[in-house]
Each structure stands twice: as C-alpha cells, then as structure tokens.
Design an enzyme around this catalytic site. Structure first.
Site, mmCIF file in Angstrom:
data_model
loop_
_atom_site.group_PDB
_atom_site.id
_atom_site.type_symbol
_atom_site.label_atom_id
_atom_site.label_comp_id
_atom_site.label_asym_id
_atom_site.label_seq_id
_atom_site.Cartn_x
_atom_site.Cartn_y
_atom_site.Cartn_z
ATOM 1 N N GLU A 1 -43.434 -13.823 52.707
ATOM 2 C CA GLU A 1 -42.844 -13.375 53.969
ATOM 3 C C GLU A 1 -41.597 -12.527 53.732
ATOM 4 O OE1 GLU A 1 -44.331 -17.669 54.692
ATOM 5 O OE2 GLU A 1 -43.650 -16.417 53.028
ATOM 6 N N CYS B 1 -38.382 -19.660 54.636
ATOM 7 C CA CYS B 1 -38.939 -18.391 55.106
ATOM 8 C C CYS B 1 -38.842 -18.260 56.621
ATOM 9 C CB CYS B 1 -40.398 -18.272 54.668
ATOM 10 S SG CYS B 1 -40.587 -18.036 52.888
ATOM 11 N N SER C 1 -67.390 -27.592 13.361
ATOM 12 C CA SER C 1 -67.738 -27.031 14.669
ATOM 13 C C SER C 1 -67.434 -25.539 14.765
ATOM 14 C CB SER C 1 -66.971 -27.773 15.775
ATOM 15 O OG SER C 1 -65.568 -27.650 15.572
ATOM 16 N N ARG D 1 -56.954 -18.740 28.741
ATOM 17 C CA ARG D 1 -55.928 -19.774 28.559
ATOM 18 C C ARG D 1 -54.625 -19.505 29.307
ATOM 19 N NH1 ARG D 1 -56.938 -20.980 22.189
ATOM 20 N NH2 ARG D 1 -58.511 -22.609 22.431
ATOM 21 N N THR E 1 -59.993 -33.766 18.217
ATOM 22 C CA THR E 1 -59.945 -32.307 18.136
ATOM 23 C C THR E 1 -58.676 -31.857 17.433
ATOM 24 O OG1 THR E 1 -61.211 -32.124 20.191
ATOM 25 C CG2 THR E 1 -60.003 -30.173 19.482
ATOM 26 N N ASP F 1 -59.850 -30.120 14.014
ATOM 27 C CA ASP F 1 -59.818 -28.661 14.152
ATOM 28 C C ASP F 1 -58.447 -28.066 13.859
ATOM 29 O OD1 ASP F 1 -62.412 -28.917 14.885
ATOM 30 O OD2 ASP F 1 -62.132 -28.435 17.000
ATOM 31 N N GLY G 1 -62.140 -33.303 22.921
ATOM 32 C CA GLY G 1 -63.549 -33.381 22.568
ATOM 33 C C GLY G 1 -64.409 -34.231 23.479
ATOM 34 N N ARG H 1 -65.298 -37.446 23.599
ATOM 35 C CA ARG H 1 -64.848 -38.725 24.159
ATOM 36 C C ARG H 1 -63.881 -38.506 25.311
ATOM 37 N NH1 ARG H 1 -64.132 -40.955 19.842
ATOM 38 N NH2 ARG H 1 -65.981 -42.242 19.772
ATOM 39 N N SER I 1 -64.569 -39.579 29.207
ATOM 40 C CA SER I 1 -63.659 -40.464 29.941
ATOM 41 C C SER I 1 -63.194 -39.828 31.240
ATOM 42 C CB SER I 1 -62.452 -40.814 29.064
ATOM 43 O OG SER I 1 -62.850 -41.548 27.922
#
Length: 362
Positions: A54, A86, A170, A186, A198, A202, A298, A300, A304
């Site tokens: 505004e 505003c 992987s 991202r 992970t 990784d 990963g 699991r 969950s």
C-alpha cells in the site's frame, strides 16, 4: 463494472507475484491505485522490513492518490511491526475507496484494518478474487493460522522407489538437469532440512558455494548428534546458518562444541516415536520466522513426516533406474489399505533430462 474492478485486482495480484517466496515471514501483497479509470500508482511488498504494498503504491501515485480507489490483495495492516500501520498511510493519502481481496488471517490484524478504514469514512469491499489471493499466500496462511511452516518434501528416487544402493551410495540417481533445478529452487525456501543419515553419508553443503549473501538456513535432525564436527555443514555455518535439532540422548560435550562454532545453533527438543519430535521442531522453526521449508530426506525423516501428517507438498524426481534393496525413499508405517494411501492433488509433471518431476499437494 465488475470486470473492470477484477482487472485492477488481477493487476495487484500480478504485482504481488513479483516477490514470490521472498517476503516471509510476511505475506506477498500487491496494490494498485486507480483514478478516473487510469492506473496512477502500483507497488508490492518486496521483502520483510521494506515498504508494504500500500505504501509503495501511494508513493508511486503521489498526489494523484487523493480521491482514488485502491485495489489490494490483502487487508491493510493496522499494527506496528517493522513498519507503521498501512491503514494510517491510506487515510493520510486521501484514498476514498479500498477493495481488498481478503482479510488478513493474522489475528493481530484480521478485520481491524477494515474497521479502521471504514471509521475514517473510506468505503471498503472485501472478497474480490479471494480464491486467487488465498492461493498466492497459502504458505503464509498455514504458518500464521497453525504456527507451523509450509513443508515441501523433495525426494530423488529410482523408478522402484529407492534413494540409495546397498552400500549407501546415492550419487547420482538423478540427472544433472534435475540437480541443477534443485539448486535453483533452494533459495526460494527459508530453510532446507535433512536427517542425520543424509548429513553423515552424503556430507552435503546445502548451499550455493559461488553465491554470496546466501541466507537460506540449513536444518539437521540429529537425535544423537552423529554429524561430525568437521562436516561441510558445520564448516560453512559462518556463511549460511545451521540449526541442529537433537534430544537429551546427545552428548552434552558435543553440544557445547557445536555451539562454539560460529553460525551453529543447537536446540534440544523432546523425543518423538523415532527421535526428535518433528512437530515440536516445526513449531520451533516457525517461531524463528521459517515459513517455507523444504525437506530433502532421507527416507526415515520423510516417512516420519508423512506419518505425522506434516507434509503439505511433494516434489518427487524419478530417474529411469532400478536399484532394488531396502533403501526406500519414504520409510513410513505404510497405508493399511489402498484406500488409506496419500493421494496427491493438483498434480504437475515436468521433465528434466531423462528424469521426471511429479509435484502435488497433500
């Protein structure tokens, strides 16, 4: 006349779209000022702490705002945050009519802005293009009404649903085109979250090493603090914040060592059925202004989150490979019967190299 009004509101929605996923924890808002059948001012909220839509539109219109109509995608706020209300700016500018697509779901404002404008003699209508306005800010609406971030689960799997071979390798299941798209995506999230497996196997960075001013937070769910102190995530915490969520099962000594690292924050939460209570973690992230969260695995952690009903959207890259084994992409309890399977809505399918991307909401 209705068509003309909608035309201006859709222009306001287009303005808001310019800042997609850049305004959190604030909503995306666009505003258009019309006088004598002509657009005399327009603006949008670019980032938290900057002018709201505004105010930006009023500055664009200048003196022409007096006696004009404003089309805004969200009810003008009536409270002090990082910027003044505003409503005060709208009243001071001499706007005579305000068309708001929807009321602000934030209980701090919800309805108060409209009431103040009406008390000041400004005609206000609410509801034009409301569905489009809600869709635009679905992530903000979830955050502000539930106290939880909007969760997008991003996975890369083989055709038979695996995320790694028997030896745990992987890299790489998906094509370079798919990975490039993931890296481009991202920065549109407030934070990227992974599980401890992970993080250990990784050893990712979860940031663009060539980009300066990278402000996407990294989150690791690590109930026993298995992640090494020398991991890439810890080493780069001075460039992009790292939050490690753990439990009382973790070594107090390692917690202290991690907290001594610049940019690292360790939060100890209660335990859930499979480690850190994910609902408690999501509430913690929301309290820190994390609205838009991407989870990259990963299996699991993904399972969950699905079991807990905590996922809002799924991005599934599928590569034309057969791996076999037990490394499933979603290690959930599983549906008792086919009627209980999670059925995605608003499904989109895209192609990246040899891979396909399936996106849908839960």
């Amino acid at each position: 006349m209705k068509g003309k009004h909608e035309k201006y509101m859709r222009l306001a929605l287009d303005m808001a779209e310019k800042a997609r996923d850049k305004t959190y924890p604030n909503p995306m808002v666009g505003a258009v000022i019309v006088k004598g059948g002509r657009v005399v001012g327009k603006g949008y909220h670019k980032r938290a702490g900057t002018d709201h839509a505004e105010v930006a539109a009023i500055k664009s219109a200048g003196r022409k705002a007096k006696g004009a109509s404003m089309y805004v995608t969200l009810e003008p706020c009536d409270h002090y945050g990082k910027t003044p209300p505003c409503t005060d700016a709208v009243i001071k500018a001499g706007i005579k009519k305000v068309h708001a697509a929807m009321l602000d779901p934030n209980p701090i404002t919800g309805g108060k802005g409209v009431r103040k404008l009406r008390r000041s003699g400004i005609a206000v209508s609410v509801g034009m293009c409301a569905n489009d306005a809600r869709e635009l800010n679905r992530k903000y609406i979830k955050y502000i009404t539930t106290g939880l971030p909007y969760v997008t689960l991003k996975l890369a799997q083989s055709l038979d649903g695996r995320i790694a071979a028997r030896d745990g390798s992987s890299r790489w299941i998906t094509s370079i085109e798919a990975r490039r798209y993931t890296r481009r995506m991202r920065p549109t999230f407030d934070a990227i979250m992974i599980g401890s497996n992970t993080a250990v196997k990784d050893d990712p960075f979860l940031l663009d090493e060539k980009r300066k001013g990278y402000d996407v937070s990294r989150v690791v769910v690590d109930s026993r603090l298995r992640m090494p102190l020398g991991s890439n995530l810890v080493r780069t915490a001075d460039r992009a914040p790292l939050l490690v969520a753990t439990t009382k099962l973790a070594s107090e000594g390692k917690i202290r060592k991690l907290q001594q690292r610049r940019g690292v924050d360790v939060v100890t939460l209660r335990s859930g059925s499979s480690g850190v209570s994910l609902r408690a973690l999501l509430r913690e992230l929301a309290s820190r202004g994390i609205v838009n969260l991407q989870v990259e695995g990963g299996g699991r952690l993904a399972g969950s989150l699905v079991d807990g009903g905590l996922v809002d959207e799924v991005m599934m890259f599928v590569a034309p490979k057969l791996i076999g084994g037990d490394n499933l992409s979603v290690k959930s309890r599983g549906a008792r019967n086919i009627a209980g399977a999670v059925d995605l809505k608003d499904v989109r399918i895209e192609r990246f190299g040899r891979d396909i991307l399936v996106t849908g909401r839960i």
